[in-house]
Design a protein around this motif. Sequence first.
Motif: not given
Length: 628
Positions: A493-507
């Motif tokens: 869920e978190t990675e999807a939010r970040l990806a939708a906003a154009g941010f790099a994944p957390l890892r």
Amino acid sequence: MNTTTDYDIIVIGAGHAGVEAALAAARLGQRTLIVTLSLDNIAMMPCNPSVGGPGKSHLVREIDALGGEMGIAADRASIQRRLLNTGKGPAVHSLRMQADKFLYQRIMKETVENTENLDVRQLLVTELLTEETAEEKRVTGVRCETGERLTARAVILATGTYLRGRIILGETIYDSGPNGQRPAMALSDSLRALGLKLMRFKTGTPARIDRRTIDFGKTAIQEGDPTAPAFSFLTDAMPDEQTPCYLTYTNEATHEIIRANLHRAPMANGVIEGIGPRYCPSVETKIARFPDKDRHQLFLEPEGLHTNEIYVQGMSTSLPTDVQEAFLTTIAGLEHTRIMRPGYAIEYDCLDPLQLAPTLAVMHIAGLYSAGQANGTSGYEEAAAQGLIAGINAVREITGEEPLILRRSDGYIGVLIDDLVTKGTDEPYRMMTSRAEYRLILRQDNADLRLTPIGRAIGLVSDARWARFTAKRDAIEESLRRLEHTKLNPSAETEARLAAAGFAPLRVPMTLLALLSREGSYDALAPLFDLPPLAADVKEEVEIMTRYDGYIKKQREQIARMERLESRRIPDGLDYSVITSLRLEAAEKLAAIRPRSIGQASRISGVSPADISVLLVYLEKERRTEQG
């Protein structure tokens, strides 16, 4: 008939230093008198019609945070504002405002005239009055050309460029203050008679030209920045409409006329005795010093909204008027320009600031303080900062309280005063960001966070300002806590939010604080993680403190190391001549400047690290001897 009037504090001069000194003293409850050569020129801007700029805007914000007036007046008189150095980090961001100089004067005049405990009089001071006892020499007041004797418990010199002022315009030379005002000729003699060392400095100003004779179509327009902030932390909003400035350049024809007339330039033919400012040289100095440059930029700046006078920024000169007319008409857009006021140089006396304590008190004359260009500085902002500190400390001496001494790690005001009283100056001193070694912490944006609590403790910060400040401070702390305590895991869920906003994944797991540090924009993260909106000034601080957290921590560690040296106090009456291993030059410099601490001693020109080691060993030996 002679009269005598008693005051707690008398301020001599109503320029930018004198106004801040008098307002501070009166607001702190002391019966104060400010005397000026002309009531019509209180807080006059005899040079450029602007406030702020690199390094200087930090001073204005700090004056405001402590409860001073310059930032408030500059906001009210602003006709254009720009935030400079935005391509660099926040440590060197600098606000610069064009002011309607006549409105700025009027605002300050009204403020001074309507401040409780403050009298304003048009007088020429000719002599400082003192009395001497076995213990000390103390200032007791002033004598004026009218014969009046005005007594006071403290006197603040804020004489600007009026002490033995001399205007130089080519072959035309006459005694005068700036802008055709009366000079103060006799007071210099009184200061010398008291044993004070005076220096001779010079400053200058360019021609003012008639707006109606300028072809602005041949220049580049310089619009204001609608997003630039205010100076005062109390100003809620600045007007959207701003007055443009214009950019043009000198050229080879300009330079040729100046080179052909250098023999008529007072700076070249020996007429000018005083030392001029390195960082604001005259145009003839620039042409002579940089012969390889084929052009120099000039800004055409309005003096106000209700005048046709345009200030030619970058063309300070003391060449004769006919030469000024000739070279100005070689410049694009100025081919048909008419001069309304010619440029000129002004020489004046000022104190060697090495005679001052860090409080801005004159050493060896109790109750006497000095501030502004009288201390060898240049600029309205440097003057106002000193005036505020001198006013505060004159009051605190009278009331028996500990003086206010800002450290270099507290603010640019601390850097300014420490440089003056520790290193001295052999030219008009100008504040620059490069002079502050802790500039990442001493930003203009956080001046209120650094200094408003000090202003409150002194008594210059009102209840309304304090409530506003604490609300901002609490909002910053609350936001940082929320970010620090919100943990993120690299879930789908978190990675999807970040990806939708154009941010790099957390890892890897991280806090929102760490994520903000990585991404930099609170507004970009807020909708993703349901963060509350923040006021612009709160958001700015949160983003800067987060992004530069590691660097800020390192700088605080540097400050902590230096504070250990600053906390090592040197006894006031230490006889340096008895420290046998101390070099003669170091002993003489230390005895003259009387540093308060090892830290200050280490910054004195001519005192080496080896000398500091010798001094530390001696002080430790003395301490052990005293302890038995």
